[in-house]
Write a protein that holds these residues in place. Structure first.
Motif, PDB file in Angstrom:
ATOM      1  N   PHE A   1      36.783  38.711  63.860  1.00  0.00           N
ATOM      2  CA  PHE A   1      37.940  38.061  63.230  1.00  0.00           C
ATOM      3  C   PHE A   1      38.166  38.622  61.820  1.00  0.00           C
ATOM      4  O   PHE A   1      39.301  38.838  61.410  1.00  0.00           O
ATOM      5  CB  PHE A   1      37.751  36.545  63.148  1.00  0.00           C
ATOM      6  N   SER A   2      37.066  38.840  61.109  1.00  0.00           N
ATOM      7  CA  SER A   2      37.182  39.332  59.733  1.00  0.00           C
ATOM      8  C   SER A   2      37.831  40.710  59.687  1.00  0.00           C
ATOM      9  O   SER A   2      38.556  41.034  58.751  1.00  0.00           O
ATOM     10  CB  SER A   2      35.813  39.417  59.065  1.00  0.00           C
ATOM     11  N   LEU A   3      37.548  41.499  60.711  1.00  0.00           N
ATOM     12  CA  LEU A   3      38.084  42.854  60.763  1.00  0.00           C
ATOM     13  C   LEU A   3      39.615  42.845  60.687  1.00  0.00           C
ATOM     14  O   LEU A   3      40.229  43.752  60.127  1.00  0.00           O
ATOM     15  CB  LEU A   3      37.624  43.527  62.061  1.00  0.00           C
ATOM     16  N   PHE A   4      40.213  41.807  61.266  1.00  0.00           N
ATOM     17  CA  PHE A   4      41.677  41.740  61.258  1.00  0.00           C
ATOM     18  C   PHE A   4      42.223  40.785  60.193  1.00  0.00           C
ATOM     19  O   PHE A   4      43.285  41.030  59.635  1.00  0.00           O
ATOM     20  CB  PHE A   4      42.180  41.325  62.648  1.00  0.00           C
ATOM     21  N   THR A   5      41.501  39.696  59.954  1.00  0.00           N
ATOM     22  CA  THR A   5      42.055  38.691  59.046  1.00  0.00           C
ATOM     23  C   THR A   5      41.858  39.061  57.569  1.00  0.00           C
ATOM     24  O   THR A   5      42.733  38.793  56.753  1.00  0.00           O
ATOM     25  CB  THR A   5      41.427  37.307  59.312  1.00  0.00           C
ATOM     26  N   LEU A   6      40.708  39.657  57.263  1.00  0.00           N
ATOM     27  CA  LEU A   6      40.470  40.010  55.850  1.00  0.00           C
ATOM     28  C   LEU A   6      41.521  40.989  55.317  1.00  0.00           C
ATOM     29  O   LEU A   6      42.108  40.731  54.267  1.00  0.00           O
ATOM     30  CB  LEU A   6      39.070  40.592  55.670  1.00  0.00           C
ATOM     31  N   PRO A   7      41.801  42.114  56.041  1.00  0.00           N
ATOM     32  CA  PRO A   7      42.826  43.027  55.529  1.00  0.00           C
ATOM     33  C   PRO A   7      44.180  42.334  55.398  1.00  0.00           C
ATOM     34  O   PRO A   7      44.913  42.585  54.430  1.00  0.00           O
ATOM     35  CB  PRO A   7      42.889  44.130  56.589  1.00  0.00           C
ATOM     36  N   LEU A   8      44.497  41.452  56.349  1.00  0.00           N
ATOM     37  CA  LEU A   8      45.787  40.780  56.300  1.00  0.00           C
ATOM     38  C   LEU A   8      45.883  39.871  55.071  1.00  0.00           C
ATOM     39  O   LEU A   8      46.861  39.907  54.316  1.00  0.00           O
ATOM     40  CB  LEU A   8      45.987  39.968  57.580  1.00  0.00           C
ATOM     41  N   LEU A   9      44.813  39.076  54.874  1.00  0.00           N
ATOM     42  CA  LEU A   9      44.856  38.125  53.751  1.00  0.00           C
ATOM     43  C   LEU A   9      44.737  38.834  52.402  1.00  0.00           C
ATOM     44  O   LEU A   9      45.380  38.436  51.428  1.00  0.00           O
ATOM     45  CB  LEU A   9      43.755  37.074  53.912  1.00  0.00           C
ATOM     46  N   TRP A  10      43.935  39.877  52.370  1.00  0.00           N
ATOM     47  CA  TRP A  10      43.838  40.640  51.117  1.00  0.00           C
ATOM     48  C   TRP A  10      45.160  41.363  50.844  1.00  0.00           C
ATOM     49  O   TRP A  10      45.586  41.514  49.697  1.00  0.00           O
ATOM     50  CB  TRP A  10      42.675  41.624  51.179  1.00  0.00           C
ATOM     51  N   GLY A  11      45.786  41.830  51.935  1.00  0.00           N
ATOM     52  CA  GLY A  11      47.091  42.480  51.811  1.00  0.00           C
ATOM     53  C   GLY A  11      48.112  41.513  51.234  1.00  0.00           C
ATOM     54  O   GLY A  11      48.920  41.881  50.383  1.00  0.00           O
ATOM     55  N   LEU A  12      48.030  40.282  51.664  1.00  0.00           N
ATOM     56  CA  LEU A  12      48.930  39.242  51.151  1.00  0.00           C
ATOM     57  C   LEU A  12      48.702  39.045  49.653  1.00  0.00           C
ATOM     58  O   LEU A  12      49.653  38.978  48.869  1.00  0.00           O
ATOM     59  CB  LEU A  12      48.664  37.928  51.903  1.00  0.00           C
ATOM     60  N   GLY A  13      47.408  38.983  49.299  1.00  0.00           N
ATOM     61  CA  GLY A  13      47.059  38.802  47.887  1.00  0.00           C
ATOM     62  C   GLY A  13      47.564  39.953  47.038  1.00  0.00           C
ATOM     63  O   GLY A  13      48.103  39.753  45.941  1.00  0.00           O
ATOM     64  N   ALA A  14      47.409  41.184  47.605  1.00  0.00           N
ATOM     65  CA  ALA A  14      47.842  42.370  46.849  1.00  0.00           C
ATOM     66  C   ALA A  14      49.366  42.393  46.719  1.00  0.00           C
ATOM     67  O   ALA A  14      49.904  42.748  45.662  1.00  0.00           O
ATOM     68  CB  ALA A  14      47.347  43.636  47.551  1.00  0.00           C
ATOM     69  N   ALA A  15      50.064  42.009  47.796  1.00  0.00           N
ATOM     70  CA  ALA A  15      51.528  42.046  47.784  1.00  0.00           C
ATOM     71  C   ALA A  15      52.100  41.014  46.815  1.00  0.00           C
ATOM     72  O   ALA A  15      53.160  41.226  46.236  1.00  0.00           O
ATOM     73  CB  ALA A  15      52.058  41.805  49.191  1.00  0.00           C
ATOM     74  N   TYR A  16      51.397  39.893  46.685  1.00  0.00           N
ATOM     75  CA  TYR A  16      51.941  38.811  45.865  1.00  0.00           C
ATOM     76  C   TYR A  16      51.220  38.651  44.528  1.00  0.00           C
ATOM     77  O   TYR A  16      51.436  37.662  43.827  1.00  0.00           O
ATOM     78  CB  TYR A  16      51.929  37.501  46.675  1.00  0.00           C
ATOM     79  N   GLY A  17      50.338  39.583  44.238  1.00  0.00           N
ATOM     80  CA  GLY A  17      49.673  39.598  42.936  1.00  0.00           C
ATOM     81  C   GLY A  17      48.820  38.363  42.658  1.00  0.00           C
ATOM     82  O   GLY A  17      48.841  37.844  41.541  1.00  0.00           O
ATOM     83  N   TYR A  18      48.070  37.925  43.676  1.00  0.00           N
ATOM     84  CA  TYR A  18      47.166  36.784  43.449  1.00  0.00           C
ATOM     85  C   TYR A  18      46.064  37.198  42.469  1.00  0.00           C
ATOM     86  O   TYR A  18      45.742  38.387  42.369  1.00  0.00           O
ATOM     87  CB  TYR A  18      46.529  36.321  44.757  1.00  0.00           C
ATOM     88  N   SER A  19      45.455  36.206  41.845  1.00  0.00           N
ATOM     89  CA  SER A  19      44.424  36.527  40.845  1.00  0.00           C
ATOM     90  C   SER A  19      43.172  37.087  41.526  1.00  0.00           C
ATOM     91  O   SER A  19      43.001  36.965  42.741  1.00  0.00           O
ATOM     92  CB  SER A  19      44.047  35.285  40.050  1.00  0.00           C
ATOM     93  N   ALA A  20      42.298  37.684  40.739  1.00  0.00           N
ATOM     94  CA  ALA A  20      41.103  38.361  41.281  1.00  0.00           C
ATOM     95  C   ALA A  20      40.200  37.385  42.039  1.00  0.00           C
ATOM     96  O   ALA A  20      39.490  37.774  42.969  1.00  0.00           O
ATOM     97  CB  ALA A  20      40.340  39.011  40.143  1.00  0.00           C
ATOM     98  N   LEU A  21      40.228  36.125  41.670  1.00  0.00           N
ATOM     99  CA  LEU A  21      39.358  35.129  42.311  1.00  0.00           C
ATOM    100  C   LEU A  21      39.711  34.926  43.786  1.00  0.00           C
ATOM    101  O   LEU A  21      38.877  34.535  44.604  1.00  0.00           O
ATOM    102  CB  LEU A  21      39.506  33.794  41.550  1.00  0.00           C
ATOM    103  N   TYR A  22      40.970  35.233  44.111  1.00  0.00           N
ATOM    104  CA  TYR A  22      41.440  35.062  45.488  1.00  0.00           C
ATOM    105  C   TYR A  22      40.618  35.912  46.464  1.00  0.00           C
ATOM    106  O   TYR A  22      40.285  35.463  47.552  1.00  0.00           O
ATOM    107  CB  TYR A  22      42.916  35.441  45.541  1.00  0.00           C
ATOM    108  N   TYR A  23      40.263  37.144  46.036  1.00  0.00           N
ATOM    109  CA  TYR A  23      39.645  38.099  46.959  1.00  0.00           C
ATOM    110  C   TYR A  23      38.255  37.678  47.425  1.00  0.00           C
ATOM    111  O   TYR A  23      37.966  37.731  48.622  1.00  0.00           O
ATOM    112  CB  TYR A  23      39.668  39.509  46.357  1.00  0.00           C
ATOM    113  N   PRO A  24      37.348  37.231  46.542  1.00  0.00           N
ATOM    114  CA  PRO A  24      36.067  36.732  47.078  1.00  0.00           C
ATOM    115  C   PRO A  24      36.218  35.392  47.795  1.00  0.00           C
ATOM    116  O   PRO A  24      35.415  35.063  48.662  1.00  0.00           O
ATOM    117  CB  PRO A  24      35.183  36.591  45.829  1.00  0.00           C
ATOM    118  N   LEU A  25      37.247  34.632  47.413  1.00  0.00           N
ATOM    119  CA  LEU A  25      37.409  33.316  48.057  1.00  0.00           C
ATOM    120  C   LEU A  25      37.821  33.439  49.519  1.00  0.00           C
ATOM    121  O   LEU A  25      37.472  32.594  50.339  1.00  0.00           O
ATOM    122  CB  LEU A  25      38.461  32.488  47.304  1.00  0.00           C
TER     123      LEU A  25
END
Lengths: 256, 288
Positions: B141-165
Motif C-alpha cells: 500500500f505504501s508503494l502507491f499511497t506514499l508517492p501520491l500523498l507526498w505528491g499532494l504535499g509537494a503540489a500544495y506546499g504543505y509544511s515539512a512536518l507533513y512528510y514524516p506524518l
C-alpha cells in the motif's frame, strides 16, 4: 518424596474439547532426577496433557505446576525452566542449525557468550558439527529431531518434556538421545516423556504412568505395575491389560 | 523480559531468516531481487512525479474553468479529500486482507507452539506475528499511497512536518485496522475451527477474485456499459463518499486530520496513536 519437591505436579488436571473429554482428573508428580514415561494408546490424552504442562493448552479444570510455578498464572516463569520437544518439532528451516540454537538461547535470555559456547557443545554432542552451518532445510529427519532436542537443552532446563523423542530415529541416534536423557536425569532434571516403544519405557524410565481414555489408570515403577497387573512380566502385557488391548493380543495369538 | 525486547527478538529472527534467504540465493536470483527493488523504487518515484504534476495542474485556473464549463463542480473538493480517501482505503483494505493472513499466522503457522512454549509473553508473540503479517500489505500500500500523498504535499506546499506524518499515519492506520482484524479473527476462532474458517475464506476469496475480474464483462452483458461521460458522475460520487467518510466519529477520518491539520495546530494525531494502541492492546489481551 513429598509432592512439594516435585518438578512437575498436576492436580485434577482436566481438559475438554467441547463435550469431548480429552483428559480428566490427572494427579501425578514427576521429581528431579527421574525419567517418567507416559504411555497410552493413540488419542488417550498424552499430547493434551503435555501441552497443558508446557502451557500451550489451558486446562478446563485443575492445575499444573512446573518447578512450583502454576503454568496458567505464572506462564513465563514456568516455561523458563522447561525444555519442550513436541511430536513434530518446528524448526526454522531457513536458519542453519547453529543460528537456530543461538536464536533459542536468545529467547531464553542467555548471555551471548554462553549461547555460543553451549551451541557449540550441543552441536558436537549431537554429532551435528559438520552440518552446523548448513540450512536446516537440508537436514534429514534424524538431524532435525536431534536439533530439536539440542534446542530444548540449550538453557539447561530443570524439566524436560518430550513427546515421542525417538520417533523415526535410527538406532544410533535413538541411543544417543536415550543416553543424553539419562545424563540429564542424573544431573537432577525431571524428564517427562511419552513413547509408544515399550522397550524404551521399560529400560529407560524410573516410573511409568499409563493413560487410557483421558484417565490415568496406573502410575509406578515397573515392579509396582507388575504387582497391580497380576504379575504380568512385560510392560507390553501390563499396558494391554490396563488399556483394554489384551483381546487383540489374544486374537494375534490364535492367528499365529 | 519486556514486551518490546521480546518483540524485537522475534522480529530480528524474521529479519535474519529473510537475510539468509537473500544471502544464500543463487547469483541470478539475488540480482533479480536487486533489479526488482530498483524497479519498485523507480515506480514510486514515477508515481510521486505524476501525482505532483497532475495535482498541480488541477490547481491551474484554466483547469478550474474547464471543470466549471463542463458542470463538474470544483475539483478542489476531491483533491482535498485525497488523504481521507487513501487512508480510508488503506484502513478497509488492511482490515479485509489481514483477516486471512492473521488467521494463518496466529492459529495455523507451525511455529506458534514453539514460540508459546518459550518464556516469551504471549502478547509479544502476538504483536510480532501481527507485524509480520501486516508488513507485506503495508509495504504494498505504501508503494502507491506514499508517492501520491507526498505528491499532494509537494503540489500544495504543505509544511515539512507533513512528510514524516504521512508514513506515521499510514503505519498507525494499518496497525489499527490489523488490530481490529485480529480481534475479529480471535472471536471467530472461538466459535469455529481455525482450519475450517481458513478453507472457507480461501474459497470465498477465490470466488470474489474471479467475480471481480469478470465484473466488467458481466456488467456489459447485462446492459450496464461504460457511461458516455463518466467524469461528471464520478466526481460527484467521490465528493459524496468523502463527505460521508469525513465525520468526527469515524476512525478513518482521524489520520486525515492528523496528517493535514496536526501540523497546523490541531491535535488529532495523539488520538490516532491512542486508537491504534488500544486496538492492539485489546486484541493482544484477548489472544490465548
Amino acid at each position: 518424596m513429598g509432592d512439594e519437591h516435585a518438578l512437575i505436579r498436576t492436580v485434577d488436571l482436566t481438559r475438554y474439547y467441547g463435550q469431548h473429554k480429552a483428559v480428566e482428573g490427572l494427579n501425578f508428580s514427576v521429581y528431579g532426577g527421574e525419567i517418567f514415561g507416559f504411555l497410552g494408546p493413540n488419542g488417550a490424552g498424552k499430547t493434551t496433557t503435555m501441552k497443558m504442562i508446557v502451557g500451550l493448552l489451558r486446562p478446563t479444570r485443575g492445575q499444573a505446576f512446573v518447578a512450583g510455578h502454576d503454568v496458567v498464572r505464572e506462564p513465563v516463569a514456568a516455561r523458563s525452566v522447561i525444555g519442550y520437544v513436541p511430536e513434530e518439532p518446528h524448526l526454522y528451516t531457513k536458519l542453519s542449525g547453529r543460528e537456530f540454537l543461538r536464536f533459542v538461547g536468545d529467547l531464553y535470555n542467555m548471555p551471548a557468550e554462553k549461547v555460543n559456547r553451549r551451541a557449540d557443545e550441543l552441536l558436537r554432542l549431537f554429532d551435528l558439527e559438520e552440518a552446523a552451518d548448513s540450512l536446516i532445510d537440508s537436514y534429514s529427519h534424524g538431524m532435525r529431531q536431534k536439533t530439536a532436542v539440542a534446542a530444548a537443552l540449550m538453557h539447561d532446563p530443570r524439566v524436560l518434556v518430550l513427546d515421542e523423542p525417538t520417533s523415526g530415529l535410527d538406532p544410533r541416534s535413538a541411543r544417543l538421545i536415550k543416553d543424553i536423557l539419562r545424563q540429564m536425569a542424573g544431573r537432577g532434571t525431571a524428564v517427562f516423556l511419552s513413547t509408544h516403544i515399550m522397550e524404551i519405557a521399560e529400560r529407560m524410565c524410573d516410573r511409568i504412568g499409563i493413560i487410557n481414555a483421558g484417565q490415568l489408570v496406573a502410575v509406578g515403577t515397573m515392579n509396582e505395575l507388575r504387582a497391580i497387573s497380576a504379575g504380568r512380566a512385560s510392560l507390553e502385557d501390563i499396558f494391554l491389560s490396563l488399556t483394554g488391548g489384551a483381546e487383540y493380543a489374544e486374537i494375534a495369538e490364535v492367528l499365529r | 523480559m519486556t514486551l518490546f525486547r521480546a518483540v524485537w527478538k522475534l522480529l530480528r529472527a524474521q529479519w535474519w531468516i529473510w537475510l539468509n534467504n537473500f544471502r544464500r540465493a543463487k547469483g541470478r536470483a539475488r540480482l533479480g531481487y536487486v533489479v526488482f527493488a530498483i524497479f519498485l523504487l523507480g515506480l514510486a518515484a514515477g508515481a510521486f512525479a505524476l501525482s505532483r504534476a497532475m495535482l498541480s495542474a488541477l490547481r491551474d485556473p484554466r483547469a478550474l474553468t474547464w471543470f466549471d464549463a463542463k458542470g463538474l463542480g470544483n475539483p478542489m473538493a476531491v483533491i482535498e479529500g485525497v488523504p481521507l480517501l487513501v487512508l480510508s482505503g488503506v484502513f478497509l483494505l488492511t482490515f479485509i486482507f489481514s483477516f486471512q493472513v492473521l488467521l494463518q499466522v496466529l492459529y495455523l503457522s507451525g511455529d506458534m507452539d514453539f514460540l508459546l512454549s518459550s518464556p516469551l509473553p504471549a502478547r509479544a508473540v502476538f504483536v510480532a506475528k501481527l507485524l509480520q503479517a501486516v508488513f507485506p500489505n503495508f509495504a504494498l500500500f505504501s508503494l502507491f499511497t506514499l508517492p501520491l500523498l507526498w505528491g499532494l504535499g509537494a503540489a500544495y506546499g504543505y509544511s515539512a512536518l507533513y512528510y514524516p506524518l504521512v508514513p506515521l499515519c499510514l503505519a498507525l492506520q494499518t496497525l489499527a485496522a490489523a488490530g481490529l482484524s485480529a480481534l475479529l479473527v480471535i472471536t471467530v476462532v472461538r466459535v469455529f475451527p481455525a482450519r475450517r474458517v481458513f478453507e472457507v475464506i480461501s474459497f470465498l476469496s477465490a470466488m470474489i477474485g474471479m467475480l471481480c475480474s469478470q465484473w466488467y464483462n458481466l456488467s456489459r452483458g447485462f446492459g450496464r456499459g461504460v457511461e458516455s461521460d463518466p467524469v461528471g458522475p464520478a466526481v460527484g460520487r467521490v465528493t459524496g463518499v468523502i463527505a460521508r467518510l469525513s465525520v468526527p466519529w469515524s476512525p478513518m477520518a482521524w489520520p486525515d486530520w492528523g496528517c493535514e491539520r496536526w501540523y497546523a495546530g490541531n491535535g488529532y494525531l495523539p488520538w490516532r496513536i491512542s486508537f491504534s494502541a488500544w486496538g492492539l492492546q485489546v486484541a493482544s489481551s484477548c489472544f490465548r
